[in-house]
Design a protein around this motif. Structure first.
Motif, PDB file in Angstrom:
ATOM      1  N   GLY A 247      44.160  56.947 -70.120  1.00  0.00           N
ATOM      2  CA  GLY A 247      44.030  56.165 -71.332  1.00  0.00           C
ATOM      3  C   GLY A 247      43.781  54.704 -71.040  1.00  0.00           C
ATOM      4  N   HIS A 248      44.044  53.886 -72.038  1.00  0.00           N
ATOM      5  CA  HIS A 248      43.801  52.446 -71.940  1.00  0.00           C
ATOM      6  C   HIS A 248      45.103  51.788 -71.496  1.00  0.00           C
ATOM      7  CE1 HIS A 248      40.893  49.279 -73.048  1.00  0.00           C
ATOM      8  NE2 HIS A 248      41.939  48.540 -73.340  1.00  0.00           N
ATOM      9  N   ASN A 249      45.391  51.884 -70.190  1.00  0.00           N
ATOM     10  CA  ASN A 249      46.696  51.428 -69.714  1.00  0.00           C
ATOM     11  C   ASN A 249      46.669  51.062 -68.233  1.00  0.00           C
ATOM     12  OD1 ASN A 249      47.010  53.954 -68.234  1.00  0.00           O
ATOM     13  ND2 ASN A 249      47.505  54.901 -70.200  1.00  0.00           N
ATOM     14  N   GLY A 250      47.774  50.470 -67.789  1.00  0.00           N
ATOM     15  CA  GLY A 250      47.880  49.991 -66.422  1.00  0.00           C
ATOM     16  C   GLY A 250      47.783  51.077 -65.379  1.00  0.00           C
ATOM     17  N   THR A 251      48.281  52.262 -65.680  1.00  0.00           N
ATOM     18  CA  THR A 251      48.195  53.364 -64.731  1.00  0.00           C
ATOM     19  C   THR A 251      46.743  53.684 -64.406  1.00  0.00           C
ATOM     20  OG1 THR A 251      50.265  54.314 -65.554  1.00  0.00           O
ATOM     21  CG2 THR A 251      48.812  55.781 -64.320  1.00  0.00           C
ATOM     22  N   TYR A 252      45.916  53.702 -65.439  1.00  0.00           N
ATOM     23  CA  TYR A 252      44.492  53.974 -65.233  1.00  0.00           C
ATOM     24  C   TYR A 252      43.848  52.856 -64.409  1.00  0.00           C
ATOM     25  CZ  TYR A 252      39.618  54.989 -66.006  1.00  0.00           C
ATOM     26  OH  TYR A 252      38.280  55.266 -65.799  1.00  0.00           O
ATOM     27  N   TRP A 253      44.106  51.602 -64.756  1.00  0.00           N
ATOM     28  CA  TRP A 253      43.438  50.485 -64.079  1.00  0.00           C
ATOM     29  C   TRP A 253      43.928  50.311 -62.644  1.00  0.00           C
ATOM     30  CZ3 TRP A 253      45.230  47.929 -69.093  1.00  0.00           C
ATOM     31  CH2 TRP A 253      44.361  48.294 -70.133  1.00  0.00           C
ATOM     32  N   ASN A 254      45.187  50.602 -62.385  1.00  0.00           N
ATOM     33  CA  ASN A 254      45.710  50.538 -61.022  1.00  0.00           C
ATOM     34  C   ASN A 254      44.944  51.486 -60.111  1.00  0.00           C
ATOM     35  OD1 ASN A 254      47.658  51.839 -58.880  1.00  0.00           O
ATOM     36  ND2 ASN A 254      48.485  49.800 -59.307  1.00  0.00           N
ATOM     37  N   ASN A 255      44.527  52.623 -60.649  1.00  0.00           N
ATOM     38  CA  ASN A 255      43.731  53.574 -59.894  1.00  0.00           C
ATOM     39  C   ASN A 255      42.263  53.171 -59.867  1.00  0.00           C
ATOM     40  OD1 ASN A 255      43.195  56.209 -58.596  1.00  0.00           O
ATOM     41  ND2 ASN A 255      42.218  56.726 -60.543  1.00  0.00           N
ATOM     42  N   SER A 256      41.749  52.731 -60.995  1.00  0.00           N
ATOM     43  CA  SER A 256      40.329  52.427 -61.125  1.00  0.00           C
ATOM     44  C   SER A 256      39.881  51.297 -60.206  1.00  0.00           C
ATOM     45  CB  SER A 256      40.017  52.064 -62.580  1.00  0.00           C
ATOM     46  OG  SER A 256      38.653  51.752 -62.737  1.00  0.00           O
ATOM     47  N   ILE A 257      40.710  50.300 -60.034  1.00  0.00           N
ATOM     48  CA  ILE A 257      40.317  49.144 -59.218  1.00  0.00           C
ATOM     49  C   ILE A 257      40.003  49.545 -57.781  1.00  0.00           C
ATOM     50  CG2 ILE A 257      42.722  48.522 -58.723  1.00  0.00           C
ATOM     51  CD1 ILE A 257      39.696  46.138 -59.056  1.00  0.00           C
ATOM     52  N   ASP A 258      40.659  50.594 -57.279  1.00  0.00           N
ATOM     53  CA  ASP A 258      40.372  51.062 -55.921  1.00  0.00           C
ATOM     54  C   ASP A 258      38.910  51.467 -55.785  1.00  0.00           C
ATOM     55  OD1 ASP A 258      43.000  50.697 -55.089  1.00  0.00           O
ATOM     56  OD2 ASP A 258      43.587  52.731 -55.652  1.00  0.00           O
ATOM     57  N   TYR A 259      38.395  52.159 -56.789  1.00  0.00           N
ATOM     58  CA  TYR A 259      37.004  52.611 -56.750  1.00  0.00           C
ATOM     59  C   TYR A 259      36.030  51.439 -56.872  1.00  0.00           C
ATOM     60  CZ  TYR A 259      38.935  57.288 -57.289  1.00  0.00           C
ATOM     61  OH  TYR A 259      39.631  58.455 -57.101  1.00  0.00           O
ATOM     62  N   HIS A 260      36.394  50.454 -57.657  1.00  0.00           N
ATOM     63  CA  HIS A 260      35.532  49.278 -57.785  1.00  0.00           C
ATOM     64  C   HIS A 260      35.469  48.498 -56.478  1.00  0.00           C
ATOM     65  CE1 HIS A 260      34.754  48.952 -62.292  1.00  0.00           C
ATOM     66  NE2 HIS A 260      35.382  50.104 -62.110  1.00  0.00           N
ATOM     67  N   ILE A 261      36.606  48.372 -55.815  1.00  0.00           N
ATOM     68  CA  ILE A 261      36.619  47.664 -54.536  1.00  0.00           C
ATOM     69  C   ILE A 261      35.768  48.402 -53.503  1.00  0.00           C
ATOM     70  CG2 ILE A 261      38.088  46.953 -52.605  1.00  0.00           C
ATOM     71  CD1 ILE A 261      40.297  46.406 -54.696  1.00  0.00           C
ATOM     72  N   LEU A 262      35.859  49.727 -53.475  1.00  0.00           N
ATOM     73  CA  LEU A 262      35.015  50.510 -52.571  1.00  0.00           C
ATOM     74  C   LEU A 262      33.535  50.314 -52.891  1.00  0.00           C
ATOM     75  CD1 LEU A 262      37.005  53.875 -52.378  1.00  0.00           C
ATOM     76  CD2 LEU A 262      36.624  52.262 -50.499  1.00  0.00           C
ATOM     77  N   PHE A 263      33.208  50.312 -54.184  1.00  0.00           N
ATOM     78  CA  PHE A 263      31.825  50.115 -54.615  1.00  0.00           C
ATOM     79  C   PHE A 263      31.315  48.745 -54.170  1.00  0.00           C
ATOM     80  CE2 PHE A 263      28.671  48.697 -57.727  1.00  0.00           C
ATOM     81  CZ  PHE A 263      27.826  49.797 -57.833  1.00  0.00           C
ATOM     82  N   PHE A 264      32.122  47.708 -54.376  1.00  0.00           N
ATOM     83  CA  PHE A 264      31.706  46.350 -54.013  1.00  0.00           C
ATOM     84  C   PHE A 264      31.638  46.179 -52.496  1.00  0.00           C
ATOM     85  CE2 PHE A 264      33.741  45.008 -58.248  1.00  0.00           C
ATOM     86  CZ  PHE A 264      32.541  45.195 -58.925  1.00  0.00           C
ATOM     87  N   ASP A 265      32.584  46.780 -51.786  1.00  0.00           N
ATOM     88  CA  ASP A 265      32.575  46.688 -50.323  1.00  0.00           C
ATOM     89  C   ASP A 265      31.292  47.309 -49.773  1.00  0.00           C
ATOM     90  OD1 ASP A 265      33.863  46.064 -47.790  1.00  0.00           O
ATOM     91  OD2 ASP A 265      34.163  48.219 -47.556  1.00  0.00           O
ATOM     92  N   LYS A 266      30.886  48.433 -50.341  1.00  0.00           N
ATOM     93  CA  LYS A 266      29.634  49.059 -49.923  1.00  0.00           C
ATOM     94  C   LYS A 266      28.449  48.150 -50.235  1.00  0.00           C
ATOM     95  CE  LYS A 266      26.921  53.311 -50.561  1.00  0.00           C
ATOM     96  NZ  LYS A 266      26.857  54.622 -51.259  1.00  0.00           N
ATOM     97  N   PHE A 267      28.473  47.521 -51.398  1.00  0.00           N
ATOM     98  CA  PHE A 267      27.400  46.585 -51.768  1.00  0.00           C
ATOM     99  C   PHE A 267      27.340  45.419 -50.788  1.00  0.00           C
ATOM    100  CE2 PHE A 267      26.457  42.562 -53.998  1.00  0.00           C
ATOM    101  CZ  PHE A 267      25.113  42.784 -54.298  1.00  0.00           C
ATOM    102  N   PHE A 268      28.498  44.846 -50.456  1.00  0.00           N
ATOM    103  CA  PHE A 268      28.537  43.692 -49.555  1.00  0.00           C
ATOM    104  C   PHE A 268      28.012  44.042 -48.164  1.00  0.00           C
ATOM    105  CE2 PHE A 268      32.427  42.161 -52.149  1.00  0.00           C
ATOM    106  CZ  PHE A 268      31.608  41.501 -53.042  1.00  0.00           C
ATOM    107  N   ASN A 269      28.221  45.276 -47.751  1.00  0.00           N
ATOM    108  CA  ASN A 269      27.837  45.681 -46.392  1.00  0.00           C
ATOM    109  C   ASN A 269      26.463  46.334 -46.323  1.00  0.00           C
ATOM    110  OD1 ASN A 269      30.255  45.128 -44.585  1.00  0.00           O
ATOM    111  ND2 ASN A 269      31.237  46.212 -46.278  1.00  0.00           N
ATOM    112  N   LYS A 270      25.779  46.347 -47.463  1.00  0.00           N
ATOM    113  CA  LYS A 270      24.439  46.932 -47.498  1.00  0.00           C
ATOM    114  C   LYS A 270      23.481  46.070 -46.691  1.00  0.00           C
ATOM    115  CE  LYS A 270      21.022  48.651 -50.824  1.00  0.00           C
ATOM    116  NZ  LYS A 270      20.691  48.758 -52.269  1.00  0.00           N
ATOM    117  N   LYS A 271      22.720  46.713 -45.864  1.00  0.00           N
ATOM    118  CA  LYS A 271      21.760  45.982 -45.011  1.00  0.00           C
ATOM    119  C   LYS A 271      20.422  45.786 -45.712  1.00  0.00           C
ATOM    120  CE  LYS A 271      24.750  45.896 -41.702  1.00  0.00           C
ATOM    121  NZ  LYS A 271      25.476  44.644 -41.419  1.00  0.00           N
TER     122      LYS A 271
END
Length: 271
Positions: A247-271
């Motif tokens: 739902g629209h709550n901290g439990t969801y966002w605490n999990n979701s941010i992990d995926y965003h960080i992985l997505f951004f880390d991949k973007f930053f390391n893209k050659k």
């Protein structure tokens, strides 16, 4: 004797972790456009503390939140900063929706986030001052704000994300103080149309931004996020789109941010 060795070893490990721990700064950043100071929390990895240039992820809070939202919601953020070598920047956006309000000249948070804060960060910290090393994301109001700023300032941000974002504000005209920034919906429909994320997509083409969007299946913003996904597909703009239980709550966002960080880390390391 053996217990002493174990205790000593554990103590040394804790000391080593403490020495290597990321630093959290809380600073007041001057906004010339609003003529006030804005509280900002910085989470700095060891690399940045040592002067090695790092990519930056700007994290925007939701309605009712503040600069401390993300470090409170995701207490592992310093560990993630060290692990990925990423600087996290968490500004206090009040309940602004991260617009430059057409009704309230004291709320110019688009200018602050996309210009003044970026300039301050690049001046005061060891960043890589380029859009290829700069991303922005947020939750709820902050998800809207992240996409709003990234789409309109694709020269500043190379990647953007939204978690449970209010990406179309028009179905919710009485909620979250938006009328204070845009005026009442019925009398200002053109303003509302022009200040919603789904109507900004004509400003980008495929490849302009790396985009990730997600929303919980039980979230009241689910349908507007599905509509954003549909519009991006229609415009043939590549993006990640995920729905998962929650739902629209901290439990969801605490999990979701992990995926965003992985997505951004991949973007930053893209050659």
């Amino acid at each position: 004797m053996e217990k002493r060795k174990i205790l000593f070893g554990s103590l040394m490990l804790l000391l080593a972790v403490a020495v290597q721990a990321a630093r959290v700064d809380t600073v007041m950043v001057k906004s010339p456009s609003m003529d006030k100071d804005v509280k900002v929390v910085y989470v700095l990895p060891d690399k940045a503390i040592d002067g090695k240039a790092c990519p930056v992820v700007y994290l925007l809070h939701g309605y009712g939140g503040n600069a401390l939202t993300w470090i409170t919601l995701k207490q592992e953020l310093p560990l993630l900063a060290d692990e990925k070598g990423i600087i996290f920047v968490c500004p206090d956006g009040k309940n602004s929706w991260y617009w430059d309000s057409p009704k309230n000249p004291s709320y110019r948070y688009e200018t602050f986030v996309s210009s003044e804060l970026v300039e301050y960060t690049d001046t005061h910290y060891a960043t890589i001052p380029h859009r290829k090393a700069r991303a922005i994301s947020g939750l709820s109001m902050g998800g809207h704000g992240a996409l709003w700023n990234a789409i309109r300032h694709k020269d500043v941000f190379g990647a953007a994300g939204s978690m449970s974002g209010g990406v179309d504000i028009r179905p919710f005209p009485k909620n979250w103080e938006m009328s204070r920034q845009l005026g009442e919906f019925d009398a200002n429909r053109e303003v509302w149309d022009s200040h919603t994320v789904v109507n900004q997509l004509d400003k980008i083409e495929n490849g302009d931004l790396a985009i990730t969007v997600d929303c919980g299946e039980a979230d009241f913003f689910l349908e507007v996020n599905k509509d954003l996904h549909k519009r991006l597909l229609e415009r043939k703009i590549d993006h990640d789109f995920t729905t998962r239980p929650g739902g629209h709550n901290g439990t969801y966002w605490n999990n979701s941010i992990d995926y965003h960080i992985l997505f951004f880390d991949k973007f930053f390391n893209k050659k």
